[in-house]
Design a protein around this motif. Sequence first.
Motif, PDB file in Angstrom:
ATOM      1  N   ASP A 128       4.129  70.010  13.085  1.00 51.70           N
ATOM      2  CA  ASP A 128       2.672  69.994  13.279  1.00 51.70           C
ATOM      3  C   ASP A 128       2.267  68.945  14.316  1.00 51.70           C
ATOM      4  OD1 ASP A 128      -0.047  70.842  12.532  1.00 51.70           O
ATOM      5  OD2 ASP A 128      -0.219  68.834  11.679  1.00 51.70           O
ATOM      6  N   PHE A 129       2.916  67.788  14.284  1.00 52.33           N
ATOM      7  CA  PHE A 129       2.639  66.745  15.278  1.00 52.33           C
ATOM      8  C   PHE A 129       2.972  67.249  16.682  1.00 52.33           C
ATOM      9  CE2 PHE A 129       3.065  64.543  11.343  1.00 52.33           C
ATOM     10  CZ  PHE A 129       2.358  63.359  11.443  1.00 52.33           C
ATOM     11  N   ILE A 130       4.100  67.933  16.794  1.00 51.89           N
ATOM     12  CA  ILE A 130       4.546  68.455  18.089  1.00 51.89           C
ATOM     13  C   ILE A 130       3.544  69.481  18.613  1.00 51.89           C
ATOM     14  CG2 ILE A 130       6.360  69.785  19.232  1.00 51.89           C
ATOM     15  CD1 ILE A 130       8.295  68.499  17.125  1.00 51.89           C
ATOM     16  N   ASP A 131       3.138  70.402  17.758  1.00 51.63           N
ATOM     17  CA  ASP A 131       2.193  71.447  18.174  1.00 51.63           C
ATOM     18  C   ASP A 131       0.864  70.841  18.646  1.00 51.63           C
ATOM     19  OD1 ASP A 131       4.096  73.324  17.479  1.00 51.63           O
ATOM     20  OD2 ASP A 131       3.214  73.765  15.520  1.00 51.63           O
ATOM     21  N   LYS A 132       0.370  69.857  17.913  1.00 54.15           N
ATOM     22  CA  LYS A 132      -0.928  69.252  18.252  1.00 54.15           C
ATOM     23  C   LYS A 132      -0.870  68.415  19.526  1.00 54.15           C
ATOM     24  CE  LYS A 132      -2.850  69.156  13.568  1.00 54.15           C
ATOM     25  NZ  LYS A 132      -3.244  68.324  12.412  1.00 54.15           N
ATOM     26  N   SER A 133       0.314  67.996  19.927  1.00 52.58           N
ATOM     27  CA  SER A 133       0.446  67.167  21.129  1.00 52.58           C
ATOM     28  C   SER A 133       0.269  67.974  22.408  1.00 52.58           C
ATOM     29  CB  SER A 133       1.809  66.463  21.136  1.00 52.58           C
ATOM     30  OG  SER A 133       1.906  65.570  20.047  1.00 52.58           O
ATOM     31  N   LYS A 134       0.512  69.294  22.349  1.00 54.60           N
ATOM     32  CA  LYS A 134       0.292  70.194  23.489  1.00 54.60           C
ATOM     33  C   LYS A 134       0.912  69.649  24.778  1.00 54.60           C
ATOM     34  CE  LYS A 134      -3.932  72.092  21.455  1.00 54.60           C
ATOM     35  NZ  LYS A 134      -5.386  72.349  21.614  1.00 54.60           N
ATOM     36  N   ILE A 135       2.196  69.352  24.685  1.00 51.76           N
ATOM     37  CA  ILE A 135       2.914  68.763  25.815  1.00 51.76           C
ATOM     38  C   ILE A 135       2.822  69.638  27.060  1.00 51.76           C
ATOM     39  CG2 ILE A 135       5.257  68.276  26.648  1.00 51.76           C
ATOM     40  CD1 ILE A 135       4.095  66.022  25.050  1.00 51.76           C
ATOM     41  N   ASN A 136       2.904  70.935  26.883  1.00 54.96           N
ATOM     42  CA  ASN A 136       2.900  71.840  28.041  1.00 54.96           C
ATOM     43  C   ASN A 136       1.557  71.878  28.764  1.00 54.96           C
ATOM     44  OD1 ASN A 136       5.611  72.670  27.798  1.00 54.96           O
ATOM     45  ND2 ASN A 136       5.051  74.064  26.143  1.00 54.96           N
ATOM     46  N   ASN A 137       0.518  71.342  28.148  1.00 49.88           N
ATOM     47  CA  ASN A 137      -0.801  71.299  28.789  1.00 49.88           C
ATOM     48  C   ASN A 137      -1.114  69.935  29.395  1.00 49.88           C
ATOM     49  OD1 ASN A 137      -1.237  73.935  27.969  1.00 49.88           O
ATOM     50  ND2 ASN A 137      -2.239  73.325  26.062  1.00 49.88           N
ATOM     51  N   ARG A 138      -0.129  69.045  29.416  1.00 47.98           N
ATOM     52  CA  ARG A 138      -0.337  67.692  29.918  1.00 47.98           C
ATOM     53  C   ARG A 138       0.450  67.452  31.210  1.00 47.98           C
ATOM     54  NH1 ARG A 138      -2.163  63.805  26.135  1.00 47.98           N
ATOM     55  NH2 ARG A 138      -2.621  64.713  24.090  1.00 47.98           N
ATOM     56  N   ASN A 139      -0.037  66.524  32.019  1.00 47.61           N
ATOM     57  CA  ASN A 139       0.755  66.007  33.125  1.00 47.61           C
ATOM     58  C   ASN A 139       1.623  64.880  32.578  1.00 47.61           C
ATOM     59  OD1 ASN A 139      -0.352  67.667  35.151  1.00 47.61           O
ATOM     60  ND2 ASN A 139      -2.122  66.305  35.363  1.00 47.61           N
ATOM     61  N   ILE A 140       2.922  65.134  32.558  1.00 51.67           N
ATOM     62  CA  ILE A 140       3.865  64.163  32.004  1.00 51.67           C
ATOM     63  C   ILE A 140       4.593  63.464  33.149  1.00 51.67           C
ATOM     64  CG2 ILE A 140       5.850  63.812  30.495  1.00 51.67           C
ATOM     65  CD1 ILE A 140       3.423  64.760  28.971  1.00 51.67           C
ATOM     66  N   TYR A 141       4.523  62.131  33.176  1.00 58.87           N
ATOM     67  CA  TYR A 141       5.207  61.355  34.205  1.00 58.87           C
ATOM     68  C   TYR A 141       6.506  60.807  33.629  1.00 58.87           C
ATOM     69  CZ  TYR A 141       0.572  61.669  36.257  1.00 58.87           C
ATOM     70  OH  TYR A 141      -0.615  62.150  36.750  1.00 58.87           O
ATOM     71  N   THR A 142       7.597  61.105  34.301  1.00 57.18           N
ATOM     72  CA  THR A 142       8.921  60.720  33.819  1.00 57.18           C
ATOM     73  C   THR A 142       9.310  59.345  34.357  1.00 57.18           C
ATOM     74  OG1 THR A 142       9.638  63.026  33.664  1.00 57.18           O
ATOM     75  CG2 THR A 142      11.362  61.345  33.742  1.00 57.18           C
ATOM     76  N   LEU A 143       9.744  58.473  33.455  1.00 55.38           N
ATOM     77  CA  LEU A 143      10.205  57.136  33.810  1.00 55.38           C
ATOM     78  C   LEU A 143      11.720  57.040  33.638  1.00 55.38           C
ATOM     79  CD1 LEU A 143       7.537  54.909  31.982  1.00 55.38           C
ATOM     80  CD2 LEU A 143       7.399  55.966  34.256  1.00 55.38           C
ATOM     81  N   GLU A 144      12.325  56.113  34.344  1.00 53.50           N
ATOM     82  CA  GLU A 144      13.750  55.835  34.156  1.00 53.50           C
ATOM     83  C   GLU A 144      13.923  54.867  32.988  1.00 53.50           C
ATOM     84  OE1 GLU A 144      15.694  54.410  37.617  1.00 53.50           O
ATOM     85  OE2 GLU A 144      15.128  56.128  38.865  1.00 53.50           O
ATOM     86  N   ASN A 145      14.980  55.068  32.233  1.00 51.31           N
ATOM     87  CA  ASN A 145      15.344  54.119  31.178  1.00 51.31           C
ATOM     88  C   ASN A 145      16.722  53.558  31.509  1.00 51.31           C
ATOM     89  OD1 ASN A 145      15.899  52.626  28.923  1.00 51.31           O
ATOM     90  ND2 ASN A 145      15.745  54.318  27.459  1.00 51.31           N
ATOM     91  N   THR A 146      16.723  52.486  32.282  1.00 52.54           N
ATOM     92  CA  THR A 146      17.982  51.873  32.701  1.00 52.54           C
ATOM     93  C   THR A 146      18.635  51.073  31.573  1.00 52.54           C
ATOM     94  OG1 THR A 146      16.806  49.924  33.530  1.00 52.54           O
ATOM     95  CG2 THR A 146      17.212  51.707  35.095  1.00 52.54           C
ATOM     96  N   PHE A 147      17.944  50.956  30.440  1.00 50.15           N
ATOM     97  CA  PHE A 147      18.480  50.201  29.306  1.00 50.15           C
ATOM     98  C   PHE A 147      19.205  51.108  28.311  1.00 50.15           C
ATOM     99  CE2 PHE A 147      14.648  48.170  30.924  1.00 50.15           C
ATOM    100  CZ  PHE A 147      15.126  46.906  31.231  1.00 50.15           C
TER     101      PHE A 147
END
Length: 292
Positions: free
Chosen positions: A255-274
């Motif tokens: 339910d949390f995943i569905d409500k987040s509507k990831i596919n309708n957002r502009n998602i900026y990808t960061l590097e995780n060098t750690f």
Amino acid sequence: MQGKQGRRVLSILSGLLLLTVCADVLSATWKITYPRPSSDSDKSSEYPLKVLALALQQTGVKYELIPSRKFYPQGKNLNRLKDNREINVVWSMTDKQREKELLPIRIPIYKGLVGWRLFLIRDDMSERFKYIQKLEHLLKLTPIQGSDWPDTKILQSNGFDVLTNSTPAELAKMLVSAQGDFFPRSMLEIREELSNFPSNKKIIIQPTLGLYYPAAVYFFVNSKSTPLAHLINTGLERAIKNGEFDALFVETYQDFIDKSKINNRNIYTLENTFLPINTPINRSELWFNTGY
């Protein structure tokens, strides 16, 4: 003949001793102390404890999960675990330093969704966020994070000027009082955290943006607690294989995943060098596919 008989008797006795030891291990109760939540209303420990209980149940051992005597911030919990004082297990985002000091069970209990971040903001900042069209625009704003969270280092290494404090409650106060512009939280925890804000404080979930970086939350034990690490790892692997791990995850978080509507957002990808080199990125069954 006496030599052969002696060796046979010794072998039988050794086998009986091994069976006795195994029986003692199975009959003994594993008393496992975990970090106490910050308050009775803090539900953040519920899912990790369910996963831990599921893993232990898969092994058939008797166990008792016990909260620590008092609440400590995450950094102190990790230090107490490292020093083998009271706490036997902690769940936390992994990084190179933590894997150096502690013993990780390398199965991401949130299936990587802890790295998908949405933003808590004050509603008077809504218009400002509408003008963000690329990561460079977002970098001009100031996020707030926990002082000992790996997320803080990840954001800083990607160019953010991060303000910090020690607890989520203090960070919430900072956001309300306009110390910082946004509070990135994982999609799995952001709605519960929003509900903890006083109803008269106008804090909202920003609806169009998000961040992503590869991240994993593991169970950690003391570096010398290899039997406990093996026990938890064995149980988790069995729960993954028989589908109970995924069933618990979906039941808790779909339910949390569905409500987040990831596919309708502009998602900026960061590097995780750690992210440590031994992170099981190639085991697809351990990670949630958002379809993004």
